[in-house]
Design a protein around this motif. Structure first.
Motif, PDB file in Angstrom:
ATOM      1  N   UNK A 338       0.818  -1.217   0.000  1.00  0.00           N
ATOM      2  CA  UNK A 338       0.000   0.000   0.000  1.00  0.00           C
ATOM      3  C   UNK A 338       0.850   1.265   0.000  1.00  0.00           C
ATOM      4  N   UNK A 339       2.188   1.089   0.031  1.00  0.00           N
ATOM      5  CA  UNK A 339       3.083   2.241   0.080  1.00  0.00           C
ATOM      6  C   UNK A 339       2.852   3.216  -1.064  1.00  0.00           C
ATOM      7  N   UNK A 340       2.631   2.665  -2.259  1.00  0.00           N
ATOM      8  CA  UNK A 340       2.394   3.508  -3.429  1.00  0.00           C
ATOM      9  C   UNK A 340       1.242   4.492  -3.196  1.00  0.00           C
ATOM     10  N   UNK A 341       0.260   4.056  -2.392  1.00  0.00           N
ATOM     11  CA  UNK A 341      -0.921   4.906  -2.176  1.00  0.00           C
ATOM     12  C   UNK A 341      -0.847   5.677  -0.857  1.00  0.00           C
ATOM     13  N   UNK A 342       0.358   5.718  -0.272  1.00  0.00           N
ATOM     14  CA  UNK A 342       0.564   6.593   0.881  1.00  0.00           C
ATOM     15  C   UNK A 342       0.355   5.940   2.241  1.00  0.00           C
ATOM     16  N   UNK A 343       0.150   4.613   2.288  1.00  0.00           N
ATOM     17  CA  UNK A 343       0.001   3.952   3.582  1.00  0.00           C
ATOM     18  C   UNK A 343       1.187   3.003   3.747  1.00  0.00           C
ATOM     19  N   UNK A 344       2.118   3.385   4.644  1.00  0.00           N
ATOM     20  CA  UNK A 344       3.375   2.646   4.775  1.00  0.00           C
ATOM     21  C   UNK A 344       3.253   1.508   5.786  1.00  0.00           C
ATOM     22  N   UNK A 345       4.163   0.550   5.665  1.00  0.00           N
ATOM     23  CA  UNK A 345       4.368  -0.477   6.691  1.00  0.00           C
ATOM     24  C   UNK A 345       3.137  -1.315   7.020  1.00  0.00           C
ATOM     25  N   UNK A 346       2.372  -1.636   6.017  1.00  0.00           N
ATOM     26  CA  UNK A 346       1.260  -2.554   6.234  1.00  0.00           C
ATOM     27  C   UNK A 346       1.617  -3.871   5.539  1.00  0.00           C
ATOM     28  N   UNK A 347       1.744  -4.924   6.314  1.00  0.00           N
ATOM     29  CA  UNK A 347       2.144  -6.194   5.731  1.00  0.00           C
ATOM     30  C   UNK A 347       0.924  -6.984   5.274  1.00  0.00           C
ATOM     31  N   UNK A 348       1.092  -7.675   4.167  1.00  0.00           N
ATOM     32  CA  UNK A 348      -0.009  -8.492   3.659  1.00  0.00           C
ATOM     33  C   UNK A 348       0.506  -9.825   3.169  1.00  0.00           C
ATOM     34  N   UNK A 349      -0.387 -10.801   3.117  1.00  0.00           N
ATOM     35  CA  UNK A 349      -0.023 -12.095   2.546  1.00  0.00           C
ATOM     36  C   UNK A 349      -1.263 -12.648   1.852  1.00  0.00           C
ATOM     37  N   UNK A 350      -1.077 -13.225   0.677  1.00  0.00           N
ATOM     38  CA  UNK A 350      -2.261 -13.668  -0.052  1.00  0.00           C
ATOM     39  C   UNK A 350      -1.970 -14.752  -1.060  1.00  0.00           C
ATOM     40  N   UNK A 351      -3.064 -15.354  -1.563  1.00  0.00           N
ATOM     41  CA  UNK A 351      -2.958 -16.346  -2.624  1.00  0.00           C
ATOM     42  C   UNK A 351      -4.004 -16.040  -3.693  1.00  0.00           C
ATOM     43  N   UNK A 352      -3.787 -16.591  -4.872  1.00  0.00           N
ATOM     44  CA  UNK A 352      -4.726 -16.404  -5.969  1.00  0.00           C
ATOM     45  C   UNK A 352      -4.882 -17.726  -6.715  1.00  0.00           C
ATOM     46  N   UNK A 353      -6.120 -18.194  -6.832  1.00  0.00           N
ATOM     47  CA  UNK A 353      -6.383 -19.405  -7.606  1.00  0.00           C
ATOM     48  C   UNK A 353      -6.662 -19.012  -9.058  1.00  0.00           C
ATOM     49  N   UNK A 354      -6.032 -19.712  -9.976  1.00  0.00           N
ATOM     50  CA  UNK A 354      -6.278 -19.444 -11.400  1.00  0.00           C
ATOM     51  C   UNK A 354      -7.428 -20.320 -11.888  1.00  0.00           C
ATOM     52  N   UNK A 355      -8.639 -19.749 -11.885  1.00  0.00           N
ATOM     53  CA  UNK A 355      -9.845 -20.539 -12.155  1.00  0.00           C
ATOM     54  C   UNK A 355      -9.808 -21.185 -13.541  1.00  0.00           C
ATOM     55  N   UNK A 356      -9.232 -20.493 -14.523  1.00  0.00           N
ATOM     56  CA  UNK A 356      -9.269 -21.017 -15.892  1.00  0.00           C
ATOM     57  C   UNK A 356      -8.405 -22.260 -16.053  1.00  0.00           C
ATOM     58  N   UNK A 357      -7.248 -22.256 -15.396  1.00  0.00           N
ATOM     59  CA  UNK A 357      -6.399 -23.444 -15.467  1.00  0.00           C
ATOM     60  C   UNK A 357      -6.983 -24.595 -14.665  1.00  0.00           C
ATOM     61  N   UNK A 358      -7.557 -24.273 -13.511  1.00  0.00           N
ATOM     62  CA  UNK A 358      -8.195 -25.321 -12.706  1.00  0.00           C
ATOM     63  C   UNK A 358      -9.335 -25.954 -13.506  1.00  0.00           C
ATOM     64  N   UNK A 359     -10.062 -25.095 -14.241  1.00  0.00           N
ATOM     65  CA  UNK A 359     -11.135 -25.576 -15.111  1.00  0.00           C
ATOM     66  C   UNK A 359     -10.604 -26.659 -16.064  1.00  0.00           C
ATOM     67  N   UNK A 360      -9.503 -26.371 -16.709  1.00  0.00           N
ATOM     68  CA  UNK A 360      -8.931 -27.321 -17.673  1.00  0.00           C
ATOM     69  C   UNK A 360      -8.434 -28.596 -16.994  1.00  0.00           C
ATOM     70  N   UNK A 361      -7.834 -28.442 -15.815  1.00  0.00           N
ATOM     71  CA  UNK A 361      -7.334 -29.616 -15.081  1.00  0.00           C
ATOM     72  C   UNK A 361      -8.493 -30.563 -14.760  1.00  0.00           C
ATOM     73  N   UNK A 362      -9.588 -29.994 -14.257  1.00  0.00           N
ATOM     74  CA  UNK A 362     -10.738 -30.826 -13.884  1.00  0.00           C
ATOM     75  C   UNK A 362     -11.356 -31.488 -15.116  1.00  0.00           C
ATOM     76  N   UNK A 363     -11.381 -30.741 -16.216  1.00  0.00           N
ATOM     77  CA  UNK A 363     -11.967 -31.273 -17.443  1.00  0.00           C
ATOM     78  C   UNK A 363     -11.107 -32.417 -17.984  1.00  0.00           C
ATOM     79  N   UNK A 364      -9.814 -32.186 -18.078  1.00  0.00           N
ATOM     80  CA  UNK A 364      -8.895 -33.216 -18.590  1.00  0.00           C
ATOM     81  C   UNK A 364      -8.973 -34.493 -17.765  1.00  0.00           C
ATOM     82  N   UNK A 365      -9.245 -34.351 -16.482  1.00  0.00           N
ATOM     83  CA  UNK A 365      -9.228 -35.523 -15.600  1.00  0.00           C
ATOM     84  C   UNK A 365     -10.630 -36.014 -15.233  1.00  0.00           C
TER      85      UNK A 365
END
Lengths: 464, 464
Positions: A338-365
């Motif tokens: 958030x530093x770019x937007x003027x809020x310093x020293x805020x720690x974050x942690x996250x994940x992102x699922x790629x729905x389109x690839x998961x779609x293909x994995x489930x379909x293939x299998x």
């Protein structure tokens, strides 16, 4: 215009069948996110261009789809850029808005803009399309969905534990223990320690870019790249030794020891580097907790070469792979989003699922369940005005009883109606004969059941 | 950059609370659509500009957000337009793509493009954002959601019956019989009959535009407008008489008679006009069916002045209003929507719910339910490293038991954690005392329950 219409390259339509599958993926992820206390937000598709540019480097800036200003936009256009036909120079004066290319930057903007209304630590999830002006190719789209979860405003490594458990929970459900997938874990500080321990701290970024390619191009080519960067041969060898300390944990919980051993081994090899030991300590905490809590179906892997580009990660780095597919989920910790937007020293942690690839994995299998109740369950056939009269009240009674039903909207040939049943995958068919006797049958079977009241019909359908 | 960040005018962020409310509206509409046999599709946000322009007139074309081509777009720019600084002339040469401004045009494009894979009659629903470069104002946004259902490939008026029943079902659930709302119904052919009967067929469009304003500007001003159009005074008077045949049906089914009477009355007034009688016959069919099937909570109204602009409607026209709000739902029948894309003579009929206005109506009238289970239900407090050790396995057991739970991620002051509970609206709080006795309590109550095993805890929470 009577050309056959089309859609822009890299975009897709989703048919009812595809939607059912996609919703299944989204709903599964959403349910797990909620169980872990995450709350949903949405941000607009359009952000101010100034919010988006300069957050991921020039290359990312070129991937942003810009939206032309409305009205007489040339009126305020940069004269100079216009005269010299400088597209790049002109853009900012004729396009103030753009489509977001990920959900992380809009989330950082949201947090800063709404900081007074947010209770930290803030666990938010967000499932929305993103747009990238990438070259379209198999499996890579210009419009695709991301399913992000982030915890912002907390340094605690328990958050990392939660995120890894979420990945395990989501894929345990989607893959039903039938696929082999691996959650690779590293820590940016360990990468720093490795580079520091061979005395090449100045070349950190180039070295990381090179060793991130180990899986793709192999050890020899990576060494060639490193030598081209001016790294001494001895340092290259040391680097390769450190990078080889990969420790996979199979699905058996007892094997957590191999990952903890791997960390210990690396710890003694890199010695007393400033960041390295801190990174090892962090991962050790995460692995110990996971060992106690257990993992359902994931393979875990400690991979000291994992970098996931040179983005904003500052701590833990996570990536999930399944045989023969590129990354299906990834994430990590970033200390100053958030530093770019003027809020310093805020720690974050996250994940992102790629729905389109998961779609293909489930379909293939062939891992999609049967989506019962998602489309029409019962069709009232229509061969006679008397059918309409007789069936209409029944139709609405079924809907009241939470059964998805429709009537063929005009009297039509039997064959046509049966094609409709077949192609729409309808389960039950209701019909009459010339004596006005009423029947219901499963579409795929021949046996008819006679019925006379709506209650009887509902009974038959509900008991299948 | 350290300016406070913002989002483009006319766009919005949605907080967790707002998302819960929005999802409630979407889920309600979606569930009803499915009960009526509609299947979901999605189309890309971006369409080819050529698909979108020219479908709704020049005014609509100006409302379309265009997307700047990627790369060196000025290279292929129209030289002439560039030299003369003609924004309108330049656009098509530098922007090939655009954001869809409704879901109807993309649906028509979808149907034509996928006609060989679609089983007609095709009942599809689509819930997606749309974008319009409109002047933002209260209740009017540049990015907002539409919830459309259309049946394409069937002339049957039973489709109209279904759509009106859907509107009744959705608002019966959302408004819980606490709001007075009216479904106004007309038929474009009746408008044609009215205009024809006063001998002014040539001025059909202008007359319709004028009488469409009756509600807003009143009878006198409409007459002034008509006279300015060159309509004779007698014809104006006749028009006003015909337009006054509004027949409201209150919630009591028995009053359907007034609507049928209204139709009969108008029928005799407009005489044997080519289209008028056909329109009356159509609405008569719809009203008779609705009379038999019954309506739950809607008021129905036959309004011969209802036009909904001069769009593509060719038959039935539907609009839903609730006290003091602009239209919250609308639709109608269109006979040639896919013609532009080369597929002639395919009739369609559809409705669209305006989610954003419905959101405001429910908020103003305090009609949202309590969204239990949508956010965190249980917080494990964290005051001591022993809490972490003791509570972590319980936390994951609760999640396995489908209870949304989290642990405060670091040991923190009690007050800080209680503020978190309060602001996140968490129902239960789990804590320990110095003797390591464990307690759970409702956040809003003082009474604590002692427990010792995870099973006991789950029991207490599930029994509330």
């Amino acid at each position: 215009m009577s050309n056959k219409p089309s859609i822009p390259k890299g975009t897709r339509d989703f048919s009812p069948t595809q939607m059912a599958r996609r919703n299944y993926i989204f709903d599964t992820i959403k349910a797990v996110y909620k169980k872990y206390g995450f709350e949903q937000i949405e941000t607009p598709a359009m952000e101010n261009l100034s919010t988006l540019i300069g957050t991921g480097g020039d290359e990312s800036d070129n991937l942003i789809f810009k939206i032309l200003n409305s009205g007489d936009y040339l009126n305020k256009a940069d004269e100079n850029a216009l005269a010299t036909k400088n597209s790049n120079g002109l853009t900012r004066s004729i396009a103030e808005k753009a489509l977001h290319y990920d959900l992380t930057v809009p989330f950082a903007r949201y947090v800063v803009q709404n900081q007074n209304d947010i209770t930290f630590p803030f666990r938010r999830f967000q499932i929305q399309p993103v747009w990238r002006a990438d070259r379209p190719q198999k499996g890579r789209y210009r419009e695709f969905y991301q399913c992000d979860a982030d915890i912002i405003g907390s340094d605690s490594l328990l958050n990392e534990v939660d995120l890894i458990k979420i990945i395990d929970a989501v894929f345990s459900e989607l893959f039903q223990d039938k696929l082999n997938y691996t959650i690779s874990i590293n820590n940016r500080k360990i990468l720093q320690g490795i580079v520091e321990s061979v005395g090449e701290t100045d070349k950190f970024e180039q070295i990381v870019v090179a060793i991130d390619k180990l899986d793709k191009i192999g050890i020899d080519k990576v060494i060639t790249e490193l030598i081209e960067l001016g790294i001494k041969e001895k340092a290259c060898e040391d680097l390769m030794v450190l990078c080889s300390i990969k420790s996979v944990n199979s699905k058996l919980d007892s094997n957590f020891e191999t990952m903890l051993e791997g960390l210990k081994h690396l710890s003694s090899e890199i010695g007393d580097t400033a960041n390295g030991q801190k990174g090892i300590e962090e991962l050790n905490f995460v692995f110990e907790k996971l060992k106690t809590l257990g993992i359902k179906t994931a393979n875990l892997e400690f991979d000291p070469t994992l970098a996931r580009g040179l983005g904003y990660y500052t701590g833990t780095i996570i990536e999930v792979k399944v045989d023969n597919f590129p990354s299906i989920c990834g994430g990590g910790r970033y200390d100053d989003l958030t530093g770019k937007f003027g809020l310093k020293d805020v720690s974050g942690v996250g994940i992102s699922f790629g729905a389109d690839r998961i779609y293909d994995v489930l379909l293939d299998n062939e891992l999609y369940p049967k989506f019962e109740g998602d489309s029409t369950q019962v069709l009232f056939t229509n061969q006679d005005p008397k059918d309409e009269e007789c069936f209409l009240p029944m139709l609405f009674a079924l809907r009241e009883a939470e059964i998805n039903a429709e009537i063929y909207p005009e009297a039509a040939k039997w064959k046509k109606q049966m094609t409709f049943v077949d192609r729409k995958n309808i389960e039950f068919v209701v019909s009459s004969n010339q004596d006005r006797e009423l029947f219901v049958k499963k579409a795929t079977e021949n046996e008819k059941h006679k019925f006379s009241t709506t209650d009887e019909l509902i009974e038959i359908i509900k008991n299948k």
